[in-house]
Write a protein that holds these residues in place. Structure first.
Motif, PDB file in Angstrom:
ATOM      1  N   PHE A   1      13.996   7.188  -6.381  1.00 54.26           N
ATOM      2  CA  PHE A   1      13.355   5.900  -6.168  1.00 54.26           C
ATOM      3  C   PHE A   1      12.724   5.434  -7.476  1.00 54.26           C
ATOM      4  O   PHE A   1      12.031   6.199  -8.157  1.00 54.26           O
ATOM      5  CB  PHE A   1      12.299   6.010  -5.072  1.00 54.26           C
ATOM      6  CG  PHE A   1      12.824   6.545  -3.777  1.00 54.26           C
ATOM      7  CD1 PHE A   1      13.502   5.725  -2.902  1.00 54.26           C
ATOM      8  CD2 PHE A   1      12.668   7.888  -3.442  1.00 54.26           C
ATOM      9  CE1 PHE A   1      14.011   6.221  -1.701  1.00 54.26           C
ATOM     10  CE2 PHE A   1      13.157   8.390  -2.253  1.00 54.26           C
ATOM     11  CZ  PHE A   1      13.833   7.554  -1.375  1.00 54.26           C
ATOM     12  N   ASP A   2      12.976   4.181  -7.806  1.00 56.49           N
ATOM     13  CA  ASP A   2      12.498   3.606  -9.059  1.00 56.49           C
ATOM     14  C   ASP A   2      11.162   2.912  -8.824  1.00 56.49           C
ATOM     15  O   ASP A   2      11.077   1.960  -8.053  1.00 56.49           O
ATOM     16  CB  ASP A   2      13.529   2.598  -9.584  1.00 56.49           C
ATOM     17  CG  ASP A   2      13.151   2.036 -10.947  1.00 56.49           C
ATOM     18  OD1 ASP A   2      12.257   2.602 -11.613  1.00 56.49           O
ATOM     19  OD2 ASP A   2      13.749   1.019 -11.347  1.00 56.49           O
ATOM     20  N   TYR A   3      10.118   3.401  -9.485  1.00 55.45           N
ATOM     21  CA  TYR A   3       8.791   2.803  -9.405  1.00 55.45           C
ATOM     22  C   TYR A   3       8.417   2.237 -10.772  1.00 55.45           C
ATOM     23  O   TYR A   3       8.797   2.795 -11.812  1.00 55.45           O
ATOM     24  CB  TYR A   3       7.749   3.854  -8.996  1.00 55.45           C
ATOM     25  CG  TYR A   3       7.984   4.471  -7.642  1.00 55.45           C
ATOM     26  CD1 TYR A   3       7.683   3.776  -6.475  1.00 55.45           C
ATOM     27  CD2 TYR A   3       8.507   5.761  -7.528  1.00 55.45           C
ATOM     28  CE1 TYR A   3       7.894   4.345  -5.230  1.00 55.45           C
ATOM     29  CE2 TYR A   3       8.718   6.343  -6.284  1.00 55.45           C
ATOM     30  CZ  TYR A   3       8.413   5.626  -5.139  1.00 55.45           C
ATOM     31  OH  TYR A   3       8.625   6.182  -3.905  1.00 55.45           O
ATOM     32  N   VAL A   4       7.661   1.156 -10.763  1.00 52.02           N
ATOM     33  CA  VAL A   4       7.217   0.539 -12.010  1.00 52.02           C
ATOM     34  C   VAL A   4       5.708   0.328 -11.954  1.00 52.02           C
ATOM     35  O   VAL A   4       5.146   0.033 -10.896  1.00 52.02           O
ATOM     36  CB  VAL A   4       7.958  -0.795 -12.270  1.00 52.02           C
ATOM     37  CG1 VAL A   4       7.655  -1.824 -11.171  1.00 52.02           C
ATOM     38  CG2 VAL A   4       7.620  -1.354 -13.642  1.00 52.02           C
ATOM     39  N   ASP A   5       5.053   0.517 -13.098  1.00 50.78           N
ATOM     40  CA  ASP A   5       3.607   0.308 -13.137  1.00 50.78           C
ATOM     41  C   ASP A   5       3.284  -1.047 -13.750  1.00 50.78           C
ATOM     42  O   ASP A   5       4.179  -1.845 -14.046  1.00 50.78           O
ATOM     43  CB  ASP A   5       2.909   1.453 -13.889  1.00 50.78           C
ATOM     44  CG  ASP A   5       3.224   1.474 -15.382  1.00 50.78           C
ATOM     45  OD1 ASP A   5       3.928   0.578 -15.887  1.00 50.78           O
ATOM     46  OD2 ASP A   5       2.753   2.413 -16.072  1.00 50.78           O
ATOM     47  N   ALA A   6       2.001  -1.307 -13.959  1.00 53.27           N
ATOM     48  CA  ALA A   6       1.571  -2.605 -14.478  1.00 53.27           C
ATOM     49  C   ALA A   6       1.870  -2.773 -15.960  1.00 53.27           C
ATOM     50  O   ALA A   6       1.818  -3.892 -16.485  1.00 53.27           O
ATOM     51  CB  ALA A   6       0.075  -2.790 -14.232  1.00 53.27           C
ATOM     52  N   ALA A   7       2.193  -1.683 -16.653  1.00 50.37           N
ATOM     53  CA  ALA A   7       2.519  -1.754 -18.069  1.00 50.37           C
ATOM     54  C   ALA A   7       4.028  -1.840 -18.313  1.00 50.37           C
ATOM     55  O   ALA A   7       4.469  -1.884 -19.458  1.00 50.37           O
ATOM     56  CB  ALA A   7       1.944  -0.529 -18.796  1.00 50.37           C
ATOM     57  N   GLY A   8       4.802  -1.848 -17.227  1.00 49.03           N
ATOM     58  CA  GLY A   8       6.248  -1.950 -17.362  1.00 49.03           C
ATOM     59  C   GLY A   8       6.971  -0.620 -17.460  1.00 49.03           C
ATOM     60  O   GLY A   8       8.200  -0.588 -17.597  1.00 49.03           O
TER      61      GLY A   8
ATOM     62  N   GLN B   1       0.806  -1.215   0.000  1.00 52.09           N
ATOM     63  CA  GLN B   1       0.000   0.000   0.000  1.00 52.09           C
ATOM     64  C   GLN B   1       0.842   1.269   0.000  1.00 52.09           C
ATOM     65  O   GLN B   1       0.550   2.217  -0.726  1.00 52.09           O
ATOM     66  CB  GLN B   1      -0.952  -0.018   1.210  1.00 52.09           C
ATOM     67  CG  GLN B   1      -1.810   1.224   1.394  1.00 52.09           C
ATOM     68  CD  GLN B   1      -2.906   1.377   0.361  1.00 52.09           C
ATOM     69  OE1 GLN B   1      -2.757   0.983  -0.791  1.00 52.09           O
ATOM     70  NE2 GLN B   1      -4.024   1.958   0.768  1.00 52.09           N
ATOM     71  N   VAL B   2       1.892   1.314   0.825  1.00 49.64           N
ATOM     72  CA  VAL B   2       2.676   2.550   0.889  1.00 49.64           C
ATOM     73  C   VAL B   2       3.437   2.807  -0.407  1.00 49.64           C
ATOM     74  O   VAL B   2       3.659   3.962  -0.789  1.00 49.64           O
ATOM     75  CB  VAL B   2       3.632   2.571   2.105  1.00 49.64           C
ATOM     76  CG1 VAL B   2       2.857   2.811   3.384  1.00 49.64           C
ATOM     77  CG2 VAL B   2       4.461   1.300   2.197  1.00 49.64           C
ATOM     78  N   THR B   3       3.820   1.741  -1.123  1.00 51.92           N
ATOM     79  CA  THR B   3       4.448   1.935  -2.428  1.00 51.92           C
ATOM     80  C   THR B   3       3.453   2.504  -3.423  1.00 51.92           C
ATOM     81  O   THR B   3       3.776   3.421  -4.202  1.00 51.92           O
ATOM     82  CB  THR B   3       5.022   0.614  -2.956  1.00 51.92           C
ATOM     83  OG1 THR B   3       5.997   0.114  -2.040  1.00 51.92           O
ATOM     84  CG2 THR B   3       5.679   0.803  -4.318  1.00 51.92           C
ATOM     85  N   THR B   4       2.226   1.994  -3.399  1.00 50.17           N
ATOM     86  CA  THR B   4       1.192   2.523  -4.285  1.00 50.17           C
ATOM     87  C   THR B   4       0.908   3.981  -3.966  1.00 50.17           C
ATOM     88  O   THR B   4       0.763   4.815  -4.871  1.00 50.17           O
ATOM     89  CB  THR B   4      -0.087   1.683  -4.160  1.00 50.17           C
ATOM     90  OG1 THR B   4       0.226   0.291  -4.354  1.00 50.17           O
ATOM     91  CG2 THR B   4      -1.121   2.099  -5.186  1.00 50.17           C
TER      92      THR B   4
END
Length: 387
Positions: free
Chosen positions: A346-353, A291-294
């Motif tokens: 910070f590196d974040y990635v979504d559901a599409a890559g 949750q905190v990452t989202t």
């Protein structure tokens, strides 16, 4: 003693009270018992100065039927790590396997678990790495009569009805399962949460069927069935649905949130009503994580910290129709989350890559659950002060 526990000196952000400032929060008998400066008289005092204190985070979309479905994760382990005090399971169980979920998971969990009951007989039973069966694709599994009966008998923890539609969830059944789910929701007087994936049905068709207070989850999903137009505007049907009271939930998950969609929606001033992780066995190691990452992803896309916290506290409580959740008002449930916001790259990635390099990250540092300190480590960085 006046209180069981006092959190002293933290920056308290409580959107339910429109408060953002330094003060103390106290707890007694599982509820908030004090909210103000220089509170005294407690068995336990924790100095949280330099940290952020919020109402206990609510994750409106999780799958925590551990051992009962292949997508289930352990609720307590997830909640401790992610600062979540209430995980809302969204349709892992249906009327056919609800009793096991309640007895073996909900009643055994330390953290709070609420649930949307699936209108399909066995809930989301075929969601795995090798077996992927859309439970709404076989209309023989729709069980509205028993779903209504089980919801009525479990109103203490059942907060709504869940249905999944879209090509992966309902195959060629389209919106028929949604129609059945709405009939159950009307019968028992509860909100409905609707999952949407790829068409059929279309995003617009689903929105047209939803009622005020119903929740569309995966609301910021990638193309196809996205709420944004190719020109980067918000579809008029989306704006109209919000005006009549339909709620828009993120439900990140394995394939249901795209930065591209998020940027378009936020650029048009359309923030989600609720931010949720849709954490399950296939996305807990990415791309959703927790949750905190989202929440961090939305902070880095430009939402204010206060609005991000509201989307995981008071807004979620209102969606659940449980105002005693998601607040630090005196008399509310005795849940709180202690956070920090770190600065860096910070590196974040979504559901599409797609990757996003963000400059901030929200981290969970501790939890108060039912009025007591609840932390994954035996030793805590927050020492007790003198009572």
């Amino acid at each position: 003693m006046t209180h069981d526990l006092i959190l002293k000196g933290g920056r308290v952000i409580d959107p339910s009270q429109k408060h953002d400032g330094v003060l103390d929060v106290a707890f007694k008998d599982g509820k908030v018992s004090g909210f103000g400066k220089d509170l005294k008289g407690a068995r336990e005092i924790r100095d949280v100065s330099g940290y952020i204190v919020t109402p206990g985070l609510i994750d409106l979309h999780t799958h925590v039927y551990w051992g009962g479905t292949s997508l289930g994760i352990d609720a307590d382990a997830f909640c401790r790590a992610s600062g979540v005090t209430t995980s809302v399971d969204t349709g892992s169980a249906g009327p056919g396997n609800w009793a096991g979920f309640r007895k073996h998971v909900i009643e055994q969990s330390q953290a709070r678990i609420l649930a949307y009951l699936h209108v399909s007989h066995a809930g989301i039973y075929g969601f795995d790495k090798r077996v992927m069966v859309g439970e709404s694709g076989d209309l023989r599994l729709m069980n509205p009569i028993d779903c209504a009966a089980v919801a009525e008998a479990n109103r203490d923890v059942v907060v709504g009805i869940k249905v999944r539609v879209g090509f992966h969830a309902s195959e060629n059944s389209g919106a028929v399962p949604l129609n059945i789910g709405l009939q159950v929701a009307n019968e028992v007087g509860l909100p409905l949460m609707c999952h949407i994936d790829e068409p059929p049905p279309s995003y617009e068709e689903v929105l047209a069927m939803l009622r005020p207070g119903d929740v569309l989850t995966h609301a910021f999903r990638p193309f196809p069935n996205t709420p944004a137009t190719a020109q980067g505007t918000v579809k008029p049907e989306v704006i109209a649905a919000r005006k009549r009271g339909v709620l828009f939930d993120i439900g990140h998950g394995q394939g249901s949130f795209a930065f591209k969609t998020g940027r378009a929606m936020l650029a048009n001033g359309f923030e989600p009503d609720t931010i949720s992780s849709d954490v399950h066995a296939l996305c807990i190691d990415g791309p959703a994580f927790d949750q905190v990452t989202t929440m961090s992803k939305f902070l880095c896309m430009g939402m204010s910290l206060g609005n991000v916290i509201a989307a995981a506290t008071v807004n979620a409580a209102m969606a659940l129709k449980r105002p005693e959740y998601g607040s630090l008002r005196v008399g509310s449930l005795g849940d709180a989350t202690i956070l920090t916001v770190k600065e860096g790259r910070f590196d974040y990635v979504d559901a599409a890559g797609e990757h996003l390099i963000g400059d901030r990250r929200i981290l969970s540092e501790g939890v108060v659950l039912k009025g007591r300190w609840w932390h994954p480590k035996r030793t805590s960085k927050f020492p007790k002060a003198a009572a």
